[in-house]
Design an enzyme around this catalytic site. Structure first.
Site, mmCIF file in Angstrom:
data_model
loop_
_atom_site.group_PDB
_atom_site.id
_atom_site.type_symbol
_atom_site.label_atom_id
_atom_site.label_comp_id
_atom_site.label_asym_id
_atom_site.label_seq_id
_atom_site.Cartn_x
_atom_site.Cartn_y
_atom_site.Cartn_z
ATOM 1 N N HIS A 190 0.736 -1.243 0.158
ATOM 2 C CA HIS A 190 0.102 -0.132 -0.138
ATOM 3 C C HIS A 190 0.841 1.283 -0.030
ATOM 4 C CE1 HIS A 190 -3.219 2.881 0.992
ATOM 5 N NE2 HIS A 190 -3.894 1.856 0.706
ATOM 6 N N ASP A 231 -8.103 -5.464 0.104
ATOM 7 C CA ASP A 231 -8.370 -6.415 -1.175
ATOM 8 C C ASP A 231 -7.873 -7.782 -1.050
ATOM 9 O OD1 ASP A 231 -9.524 -4.424 -2.487
ATOM 10 O OD2 ASP A 231 -7.660 -3.671 -3.247
HETATM 11 N N1 CMC Z 1 4.215 -7.468 -4.680
HETATM 12 C C1 CMC Z 1 5.682 -7.422 -5.037
HETATM 13 N N2 CMC Z 1 6.365 -6.385 -4.773
HETATM 14 C C2 CMC Z 1 5.824 -5.164 -4.567
HETATM 15 C C3 CMC Z 1 4.288 -5.313 -4.246
HETATM 16 C C4 CMC Z 1 3.674 -6.433 -4.451
HETATM 17 N N3 CMC Z 1 2.299 -6.246 -4.307
HETATM 18 N N4 CMC Z 1 4.082 -3.951 -3.883
HETATM 19 C C5 CMC Z 1 4.913 -3.217 -3.970
HETATM 20 N N5 CMC Z 1 6.226 -3.893 -4.070
HETATM 21 C C6 CMC Z 1 7.599 -3.645 -4.136
HETATM 22 C C7 CMC Z 1 7.861 -2.664 -5.566
HETATM 23 O O1 CMC Z 1 8.352 -3.558 -6.703
HETATM 24 C C8 CMC Z 1 8.710 -1.815 -5.078
HETATM 25 O O2 CMC Z 1 10.210 -2.543 -5.116
HETATM 26 P P1 CMC Z 1 11.327 -1.570 -5.424
HETATM 27 O O3 CMC Z 1 11.657 -0.444 -4.360
HETATM 28 O O4 CMC Z 1 12.499 -2.699 -5.246
HETATM 29 O O5 CMC Z 1 11.247 -1.010 -6.831
HETATM 30 C C9 CMC Z 1 8.379 -1.597 -3.869
HETATM 31 O O6 CMC Z 1 7.727 -2.471 -3.128
HETATM 32 C C10 CMC Z 1 7.591 -0.350 -3.682
HETATM 33 O O7 CMC Z 1 6.675 -0.272 -4.486
HETATM 34 P P2 CMC Z 1 5.980 1.053 -5.305
HETATM 35 O O8 CMC Z 1 5.046 0.362 -6.431
HETATM 36 O O9 CMC Z 1 6.741 2.026 -5.501
HETATM 37 O O10 CMC Z 1 4.793 1.217 -4.331
HETATM 38 P P3 CMC Z 1 3.517 2.334 -4.447
HETATM 39 O O11 CMC Z 1 3.130 3.144 -3.293
HETATM 40 O O12 CMC Z 1 3.733 3.419 -5.585
HETATM 41 O O13 CMC Z 1 2.350 1.166 -4.857
HETATM 42 C C11 CMC Z 1 0.465 -0.245 -4.642
HETATM 43 C C12 CMC Z 1 1.387 0.753 -4.049
HETATM 44 C C13 CMC Z 1 -0.624 -0.758 -3.752
HETATM 45 C C14 CMC Z 1 0.284 0.114 -5.889
HETATM 46 C C15 CMC Z 1 1.682 -1.629 -4.761
HETATM 47 O O14 CMC Z 1 1.772 -2.121 -3.438
HETATM 48 C C16 CMC Z 1 0.807 -2.649 -5.639
HETATM 49 O O15 CMC Z 1 0.890 -2.787 -6.792
HETATM 50 N N6 CMC Z 1 0.175 -3.630 -4.943
HETATM 51 C C17 CMC Z 1 -0.650 -4.775 -5.570
HETATM 52 C C18 CMC Z 1 -1.888 -3.970 -5.994
HETATM 53 C C19 CMC Z 1 -2.773 -3.931 -4.685
HETATM 54 O O16 CMC Z 1 -3.125 -4.912 -3.917
HETATM 55 N N7 CMC Z 1 -3.504 -2.913 -4.877
HETATM 56 C C20 CMC Z 1 -4.487 -2.375 -3.810
HETATM 57 C C21 CMC Z 1 -4.171 -1.338 -3.070
HETATM 58 S S1 CMC Z 1 -5.081 -1.156 -1.344
HETATM 59 C C22 CMC Z 1 -6.863 -0.764 -2.119
HETATM 60 C C23 CMC Z 1 -6.874 0.475 -3.070
HETATM 61 O O17 CMC Z 1 -6.250 1.558 -2.523
HETATM 62 O O18 CMC Z 1 -7.570 0.400 -3.709
#
Ligand code: CMC
Length: 431
Positions: free
Chosen positions: A308, A366
């Site tokens: 998140h 989720d």
């Molecule tokens: N699985 C594997 N690695 C992950 C994941 C994951 N689910 N989420 C983040 N990472 C890693 C990512 O690869 C990155 O690694 P590095 O620093 O080495 O590049 C690091 O963690 C930070 O990730 P980010 O994408 O920069 O973080 P963000 O804050 O931009 O993204 C997120 C947050 C929710 C989009 C992301 O965690 C994600 O894609 N999760 C899976 C989708 C998900 O479950 N979304 C629902 C969110 S909660 C409900 C809502 O808000 O609607």
């Protein structure tokens, strides 16, 4: 907004600029950069808004490090355990918990608006029969502005109030009709003697040929899902609604924009993607392979329902939903559901893994919601529409707050430009 005694100094090319600092009631201090461009002729750069407060709000607060979510100061686990969705709607919309008579009046106002204009049935019938319910929702919610243009003048507080109530009241009807349309069953009209959650379940699952009794445990679980998704401060879809509304556009069109944003798998579409992922994993013995893929930089795969932007600890909503999943599956006699078994084992494996610990990736809302919704009988294509129904009150509360703010300005970010500089047009025969 309270200005603190603190200030920040930014030095550019040896010249210092003093910037005011706000101290919020909770959360980190906020540096006010509104006059920075005028003073120093520089922009700040923050593409995903990771360090930018986009507005001043009193509705919802998240402490991502503690895993805390408060609506108007009340913790989400207390609201999910002791309150119910319409009471939480009142709290979000008006700022305080209602008295018994205020709640009764609010519920009467909402139930008075649950039906859709009958002509809207023709609008539904214009969609292909296999249209995803989310696609129907984006279109139908936008079309509300054509059917209810007597509540689109945002400068009139009375029209704003009517539009707000209409949105909260009509969203379950729209989502249920989108569902019924795609499965080829007749639309069920709302029943105002039922609770918000029970009415929604009935509109989705009743058919004219049979009696339908709403199971109180499923009604409670549905209400809890609505409550847990009601608002989440400045998330992507809420920020979309705020940005769209900042131009003065009508609320129905702006909520349609919010629904479009919610649709994506990184946001509201994650519950559908998560269940599909759990099904694809299929058996507990395949979990290590998927954990390995999630960690592999050369693989696009991510563990859906994990991670998140704000929570760097357990998402408190996931904790409530995990318990709800157990209750619902036990009630339905499917506690040995293979998807739930995979989910529990996957959660355990990820939490024990250094990669997820170091990056502070925990299960989010989720992760368990899809399991509950599927057990209730919803297809995956309905998961995000249900999220949209729940989140409507959050979008509307944030929109009302923004429109009432005397400092409202159109949202208009700047950019870091890396394109071509001025060049002369070249006639086509000379290129
Ligand atoms: N699985 C594997 N690695 C992950 C994941 C994951 N689910 N989420 C983040 N990472 C890693 C990512 O690869 C990155 O690694 P590095 O620093 O080495 O590049 C690091 O963690 C930070 O990730 P980010 O994408 O920069 O973080 P963000 O804050 O931009 O993204 C997120 C947050 C929710 C989009 C992301 O965690 C994600 O894609 N999760 C899976 C989708 C998900 O479950 N979304 C629902 C969110 S909660 C409900 C809502 O808000 O609607």
């Amino acid at each position: 907004m309270t200005k603190s005694n603190k200030s920040a100094t930014l030095t550019i090319d040896g010249k210092s600029h003093e910037l005011p600092v706000f101290s919020p009631t909770a959360g980190p201090d906020v540096v006010d950069i509104r006059k920075l461009y005028a003073q120093a002729h520089v922009f700040t750069y923050d593409p995903g808004f990771t360090s930018t407060a986009s507005c001043d709000s009193t509705i919802t607060f998240i402490d991502g490090d503690k895993g805390e979510l408060l609506h108007r100061g009340y913790p989400i686990d207390q609201l999910a355990g002791k309150s119910h969705y319409l009471e939480v709607c009142y709290l979000l919309l008006y700022g305080d918990l209602p008295s018994a008579s205020q709640l009764e009046d609010f519920e009467a106002r909402v139930t008075n608006h649950t039906m859709l204009h009958e002509q809207m049935h023709f609008l539904f019938r214009g969609f292909r029969r296999d249209a995803p319910p989310m696609a129907i929702m984006v279109g139908v919610v936008g079309a509300l502005s054509a059917f209810y243009h007597d509540s689109t003048d945002i400068s009139d507080p009375w029209q704003r109030e009517v539009a707000s109530i209409r949105m909260v009241a009509k969203m379950p009807t729209i989502a249920a009709m989108a569902f019924k349309y795609t499965i080829g069953q007749p639309f069920e009209y709302p029943r105002n003697d039922l609770s918000y959650a029970a009415n929604f379940l009935r509109m989705c699952f009743a058919v004219p040929a049979e009696n339908y009794e709403v199971n109180p445990i499923l009604e409670r679980a549905m209400d809890r899902i609505f409550t847990l998704h009601a608002d989440h401060e400045q998330n992507a879809s809420t920020s979309t609604v705020r940005l769209a509304s900042s131009s003065g556009a009508n609320p129905f069109a702006c909520i349609a924009a919010g629904i479009a944003c919610l649709w994506g798998p990184a946001h509201g579409g994650a519950n559908q993607a998560c269940l599909e992922m759990l099904r694809e994993i299929g058996t507990v013995d395949r979990i290590p392979e998927y954990i390995r893929r999630a960690k592999d930089k050369d693989d696009d795969f991510r563990l859906m329902g994990f991670g998140h932007r704000v929570y760097k600890n357990f998402d408190p909503r996931a904790t409530v939903l995990k318990q709800s999943a157990d209750e619902v599956l036990e009630l339905l006699g499917v506690e040995d559901n293979p998807v739930l078994q995979v989910a529990k084992a996957l959660e355990k494996a990820a939490l024990a893994d250094d990669y997820f610990a170091e990056k502070k990736l925990f299960p989010n809302v989720d992760f368990y919601s899809g399991i509950i919704l599927e057990a209730m009988g919803f297809p995956t294509s309905m998961f995000t529409p249900i999220f949209a129904v729940s989140r409507t009150v959050g979008w509307i509360s944030q929109w009302k707050e923004m429109i009432a703010d005397p400092q409202l300005k159109i949202g208009r970010p700047r950019q870091l430009y890396h394109g071509a500089t001025l060049r002369d047009y070249v006639d086509i025969e000379k290129r």
